[in-house]
Design an enzyme around this catalytic site. Structure first.
Site, short mmCIF file in Angstrom:
data_model
loop_
_atom_site.label_atom_id
_atom_site.label_comp_id
_atom_site.label_asym_id
_atom_site.label_seq_id
_atom_site.Cartn_x
_atom_site.Cartn_y
_atom_site.Cartn_z
N LYS A 48 0.80 -1.24 0.00
CA LYS A 48 0.00 0.00 0.00
C LYS A 48 0.82 1.28 0.00
O LYS A 48 0.36 2.32 0.47
CB LYS A 48 -1.01 0.01 1.16
N HIS A 109 6.76 -7.24 -2.40
CA HIS A 109 6.68 -6.59 -1.10
C HIS A 109 7.65 -7.27 -0.12
O HIS A 109 7.58 -7.02 1.08
CB HIS A 109 5.27 -6.70 -0.52
N SER A 139 -4.63 2.79 4.27
CA SER A 139 -4.81 2.15 2.97
C SER A 139 -4.88 0.63 3.13
O SER A 139 -5.70 -0.05 2.51
CB SER A 139 -3.65 2.56 2.05
S1 PPS Z 1 -0.47 -2.96 -3.33
O1 PPS Z 1 -1.74 -3.74 -3.29
O2 PPS Z 1 0.29 -3.13 -2.08
O3 PPS Z 1 0.33 -3.23 -4.51
O4 PPS Z 1 -0.99 -1.43 -3.38
P1 PPS Z 1 -0.10 -0.19 -3.82
O5 PPS Z 1 -0.23 -0.01 -5.28
O6 PPS Z 1 1.25 -0.28 -3.23
O7 PPS Z 1 -0.83 1.01 -3.07
C1 PPS Z 1 -2.13 1.41 -3.33
C2 PPS Z 1 -2.24 2.84 -2.85
O8 PPS Z 1 -1.58 3.71 -3.80
C3 PPS Z 1 -2.52 4.65 -4.29
N1 PPS Z 1 -2.21 5.00 -5.69
C4 PPS Z 1 -1.83 6.22 -6.07
N2 PPS Z 1 -1.60 7.35 -5.37
C5 PPS Z 1 -1.24 8.46 -6.08
N3 PPS Z 1 -1.13 8.48 -7.42
C6 PPS Z 1 -1.35 7.38 -8.16
N4 PPS Z 1 -1.23 7.41 -9.49
C7 PPS Z 1 -1.71 6.17 -7.48
N5 PPS Z 1 -2.01 4.91 -7.88
C8 PPS Z 1 -2.31 4.22 -6.77
C9 PPS Z 1 -3.86 3.94 -4.14
O9 PPS Z 1 -4.92 4.82 -4.24
C10 PPS Z 1 -3.67 3.34 -2.75
O10 PPS Z 1 -3.68 4.31 -1.72
P2 PPS Z 1 -4.99 4.78 -0.93
O11 PPS Z 1 -4.48 5.66 0.17
O12 PPS Z 1 -5.66 3.55 -0.41
O13 PPS Z 1 -5.83 5.54 -1.90
#
Ligand code: PPS
Length: 296
Positions: A48, A109, A139
């Protein structure tokens, strides 16, 4: 044959001291023996932390901003997650990687000590993206409501306790971010922060381009920034995870692309939770030299 009922919403399994997603244990030994290629690029994060975001940025960089090429396949296929195993619901990371043309982007991860040796031996390029613990906790809580590979999170308060003590998949956030930060002293990991990427994508994407030894003009850079903005990625079915079966990811519980901001933790932490968290944070992180902003 293993059925999804056997591994969905199951308790985590402790592997080499880390609580892990239950079915990943089934292929663990094969995963540990995974043979890397020298031009593999590792994208390492605690869950996340913006993995999907940086994965799409990297794919855009490698494909010089060609959106049609980047939309060739779903993010889960073009940037396989090394340790992924959910038979019948998703292709395994190992199977996908074997079919992926080089240079391969490898999502993981895994904490430092669980990453297969071969990646270090081949001196693969590694990029670590860290995000502040409070927003990660929020998240992760919402993700656990919608992603049935994780156990159900309980209430927010219950989940936060487990997050603090590292009783969530991949263990302690503190240990994860600190050990990758320490590794930087002896291995050229590019260590970047979600908050910096959010505040100044141009500057951070330039760092990644340079790290990969590429040169891209300003027009391509602008295209990458636009295509990987939260607003565009949220509506892009190739990267927003809506392609996965509902039994695995139920977007009616919470969207995968949920808010994509820094500071949402303020909507979740009570004053008491925040004070307790800050005290633990101080103890865990003091002396690490690692500063991660919780607001921008
Ligand atoms: S995972 O399942 O662990 O691979 O998830 P991961 O991709 O690491 O994290 C998901 C969170 O990243 C946010 N996200 C973004 N934030 C900003 N800009 C962009 N382009 C973007 N893409 C994904 C996503 O919304 C999740 O965070 P939260 O706080 O839940 O919205």
């Amino acid at each position: 044959m293993i059925s999804s009922k056997d591994f969905l919403r199951k308790n985590l399994k402790v592997i080499q001291g880390y609580p892990m997603i239950n079915p990943f244990a089934i292929i663990w030994e094969n995963m540990r023996k995974f043979q890397s290629k020298p031009d593999d690029i590792i994208i390492a994060t605690y869950p996340k932390s913006g993995t999907t975001w940086i994965s799409e940025i990297l794919d855009m960089i490698l494909n010089e901003g060609e959106i049609e090429i980047c939309n060739r396949d779903f993010i889960t296929n073009k940037v396989p997650m090394l340790e992924m195993y959910a038979p019948g619901l998703r292709a395994s990371g190992i199977d996908l990687l074997e079919k992926t043309p080089s240079p391969r982007l490898v999502k993981t991860h895994l904490p430092i000590d669980l990453l297969p040796k071969s990646f270090w031996e081949n001196k693969c390029k590694m990029i670590y993206l860290a995000r502040n613990a409070k927003d990660v906790a929020v998240s992760y809580y919402n993700f656990s409501l919608m992603n049935s590979l994780n156990p159900l999170p309980g209430t927010w308060g219950e989940f936060l306790e487990k997050f603090i003590t590292g009783e969530v998949a991949y263990g302690s956030w503190f240990k994860h971010v600190k050990s990758w930060w320490e590794k930087k002293k002896e291995y050229p990991v590019l260590y970047i922060f979600y908050e910096d990427l959010k505040e100044n994508p141009k500057q951070e994407i330039k760092k990644i381009i340079q790290f990969l030894g590429k040169t891209l003009n300003d027009e391509i850079l602008q295209k990458i920034i636009h295509h990987t903005s939260f607003e565009v990625m949220k509506d892009n079915p190739m990267v927003n995870y809506t392609h996965l079966p509902c039994v695995l990811m139920d977007h009616s519980q919470s969207a995968f692309m949920r808010k994509g901001i820094t500071g949402d933790w303020k909507n979740y932490f009570t004053v008491a939770q925040n004070e307790k968290f800050d005290a633990i944070y101080e103890k865990e992180m003091s002396g690490s030299g690692l500063l991660i902003r919780t607001e921008i």
